[in-house]
Design an enzyme around this catalytic site. Structure first.
Site, PDB file in Angstrom:
ATOM      1  N   GLU A  77       9.795   7.550 -17.007  1.00  0.00           N
ATOM      2  CA  GLU A  77       8.445   8.060 -17.159  1.00  0.00           C
ATOM      3  C   GLU A  77       7.905   7.476 -18.549  1.00  0.00           C
ATOM      4  O   GLU A  77       7.146   7.247 -18.476  1.00  0.00           O
ATOM      5  CB  GLU A  77       8.375   9.793 -16.879  1.00  0.00           C
ATOM      6  CG  GLU A  77       8.502   9.843 -15.519  1.00  0.00           C
ATOM      7  CD  GLU A  77       8.766  11.377 -15.578  1.00  0.00           C
ATOM      8  OE1 GLU A  77       8.369  12.009 -14.487  1.00  0.00           O
ATOM      9  OE2 GLU A  77       9.309  12.322 -16.366  1.00  0.00           O
ATOM     10  N   HIS A 135       0.631  -1.342   0.044  1.00  0.00           N
ATOM     11  CA  HIS A 135       0.093  -0.089  -0.167  1.00  0.00           C
ATOM     12  C   HIS A 135       0.680   1.251  -0.193  1.00  0.00           C
ATOM     13  O   HIS A 135       0.404   2.383   0.358  1.00  0.00           O
ATOM     14  CB  HIS A 135      -0.888  -0.054   1.175  1.00  0.00           C
ATOM     15  CG  HIS A 135      -1.585  -1.166   1.295  1.00  0.00           C
ATOM     16  ND1 HIS A 135      -2.957  -1.532   0.886  1.00  0.00           N
ATOM     17  CD2 HIS A 135      -1.313  -2.454   2.180  1.00  0.00           C
ATOM     18  CE1 HIS A 135      -3.108  -2.746   1.285  1.00  0.00           C
ATOM     19  NE2 HIS A 135      -2.343  -3.431   1.857  1.00  0.00           N
ATOM     20  N   LYS A 179      16.420  21.284 -12.011  1.00  0.00           N
ATOM     21  CA  LYS A 179      15.750  19.807 -12.490  1.00  0.00           C
ATOM     22  C   LYS A 179      16.620  19.151 -13.097  1.00  0.00           C
ATOM     23  O   LYS A 179      17.629  19.224 -13.872  1.00  0.00           O
ATOM     24  CB  LYS A 179      14.666  20.055 -13.539  1.00  0.00           C
ATOM     25  CG  LYS A 179      13.545  20.917 -12.641  1.00  0.00           C
ATOM     26  CD  LYS A 179      12.869  20.439 -11.431  1.00  0.00           C
ATOM     27  CE  LYS A 179      12.322  19.015 -11.413  1.00  0.00           C
ATOM     28  NZ  LYS A 179      10.882  18.899 -12.066  1.00  0.00           N
ATOM     29  N   SER A 222      15.047  20.471 -17.022  1.00  0.00           N
ATOM     30  CA  SER A 222      13.747  21.483 -17.506  1.00  0.00           C
ATOM     31  C   SER A 222      14.264  22.616 -18.288  1.00  0.00           C
ATOM     32  O   SER A 222      15.578  23.125 -18.204  1.00  0.00           O
ATOM     33  CB  SER A 222      13.284  21.727 -16.154  1.00  0.00           C
ATOM     34  OG  SER A 222      12.481  23.030 -16.441  1.00  0.00           O
TER      35      SER A 222
END
Ligand code: ARG
Length: 481
Positions: free
Chosen positions: A304, A170, A297, A291
């Protein structure tokens, strides 16, 4: 027009159709563009040539081609095969598909002998053959790349085999586990993926040519000979099924979807681990991106995209299942829509797997962060309950007692291990304060006894097992393209 793989496609109109005999009007250019498949099925070209060579050899064997005709056809096909390999063969959209492009070019090059090549054959069994030949290669290639990812995971696990991390259910802290145990969970998934791919390959490895349009043919074709020439295990048994069936492509897309699901789960774990909140890993700069606005970043875009590519892998499976649903026997042109999803899933997977294997080699774990995250005494609560069980308390009761201890430590804002013997006795006389001897994540993993557990000795054996198994398998070595 230059299309993929450097192959050339021309869009010049109005070639004489190989099926044009019964037609009195020229095909509309709209129809030519709408029905053509050569812009994408040219990827089957080398398989089409291989299938045609085997067919010609067989026609010669059964006497439907003379020795001279067969020699001409085969050398013509081989020359076309070389042009395809070097990217100089020009595919013409008005010739519809890869099969007719190659046949038309053969006719142009060698003359009338080429017109005998299609004896006893239809594009319906021809395309089925080409697709199976292609699929056999792709299934093997994907399997090889999956093994490369497994090797990278085993290496990463071996480099970090002493590290302990919190295990999650969880997405909440559950019990301590070895980092290596977590990584080996993916090795297991990928092993099942390889086994599914290998299983799909068995069903793909049956030869459909000789089914002709759908009913078989009156020529006494030696189908077993063609199968042997092309390395198939046998021939298909029903001509109608042979030209109507796309199961093996659906199976591949299904394997690809499941593999994509596994890749996306791995990607998600690593995305979490790289976040500052977890801070468990870093990934090499070469495998992260920045970025355009925020100079600070460093983003895990590769992960992803691995997660995101799953969408098209699922989509491709659903696309082909939907194309095939409710089609009447036997071949229908709808089935031309089978190719792009299959090519797309194959390309997507090969790129994803190669990139992931290379990325995994740049991953570093951060021992201090992992140690801090694992130093959560609540991770030991189950070990405490188990200890009470070994000292005579029934498990349900032990669970309740430790639950009360957890609540007490939360109320006092102290660690579970910050309670003392008197605190535990106050909860119940059954609460053996011996549990206080269980204080570290290392004790927890070391106490595991079951086959398949995170016990370090068991994990060590698993690492050795996988290293041996994967070394014995064919596949790309790390660092090769
Ligand atoms: N391009 C076609 C396909 O991929 C080849 C088979 C066409 N057969 C036919 N009878 N039109 O499905």
């Amino acid at each position: 027009m230059l299309s993929f793989q450097g192959m050339k496609t021309s869009t010049k109109q109005s070639a004489k159709k190989l099926w044009g005999g019964r037609f009195s009007q020229q095909t509309s250019s709209l129809v030519e563009q709408f029905t053509q498949s050569v812009s994408f099925d040219q990827r089957l070209a080398r398989y089409d040539v291989a299938g045609s060579i085997a067919h010609a050899e067989m026609l010669r064997k059964i006497g439907l081609l003379s020795k001279a005709e067969a020699a001409k056809i085969i050398s013509g096909l081989k020359a076309i095969g070389r042009d395809i390999a070097t990217g100089t063969f020009v595919f013409r959209e008005e010739l519809e598909d890869v099969h007719m492009n190659i046949e038309a070019e053969l006719t142009r090059r060698i003359g009338p002998a080429a017109q005998k090549l299609h004896t006893g054959r239809s594009r319906n069994d021809q395309v089925a053959l080409d697709e199976r030949l292609y699929l056999r290669d792709i299934l093997a290639q994907v399997g090889t790349e999956v093994a490369a990812v497994q090797r990278a995971l085993v290496d990463l696990a071996t480099r970090n085999k002493a590290l302990i991390m919190p295990g999650f259910t969880h997405l909440q802290h559950a019990m301590p586990v070895l980092v290596a145990h977590h990584l080996l969970a993916y090795v297991e998934m990928f092993e099942r993926d390889k086994s599914r791919l290998a299983d799909a390959a068995k069903r793909a490895n049956v030869m459909p040519l000789g089914s002709a349009a759908m009913a078989g043919t009156g020529f006494a074709l030696d189908r077993a000979f063609v199968a042997r020439r092309l390395g198939f295990a046998g021939v298909t048994s029903n001509s109608m099924d042979s030209v109507a069936d796309r199961d093996c492509l659906v199976e591949f897309l299904s394997c690809a979807a499941m593999l994509g699901m596994h890749l996306s789960r791995l990607a998600e774990d690593f995305v979490l681990w790289m976040s500052p909140e977890f801070g468990f890993i870093d990934i090499g700069d070469a495998f992260c991106t920045g970025s355009s606005i925020m100079p600070n970043k460093k983003n895990p875009d590769v992960l992803e995209l691995l997660r995101g590519k799953c969408g098209r892998l699922y989509g491709n499976l659903i696309a082909l299942l939907t194309v095939m649903k409710g089609l009447p026997m036997t071949y229908n042109r709808d089935m031309q829509e089978d190719k792009e999803p299959v090519f797309n899933s194959a390309d997507t997977l090969l790129a994803a797997l190669k990139t992931l294997a290379a990325m995994l080699r740049t991953v570093t774990f951060k021992p201090a962060r992992l140690a801090a995250a694992s130093d959560d005494a609540f991770l030991l609560a189950t070990d405490w309950a188990d200890y009470l069980v070994t000292h005579g308390v029934p498990f349900r009761r032990a669970h309740e007692l430790v639950g009360k201890a957890v609540a007490l430590s939360i109320g006092r804002k102290c660690r579970l291990t910050g309670l003392n013997a008197a605190d535990l006795r106050a909860i119940s006389g059954e609460f053996d304060p011996g549990v206080l001897g269980i204080r570290t994540a290392a004790q927890s993993v070391n106490a595991k006894k079951t086959v398949g557990s995170t016990n370090p000795r068991a994990v060590e054996r698993e690492l050795a097992k996988w290293a041996g198994l994967l070394a014995a398998q064919p596949g790309r070595r790390p660092g090769t393209k």
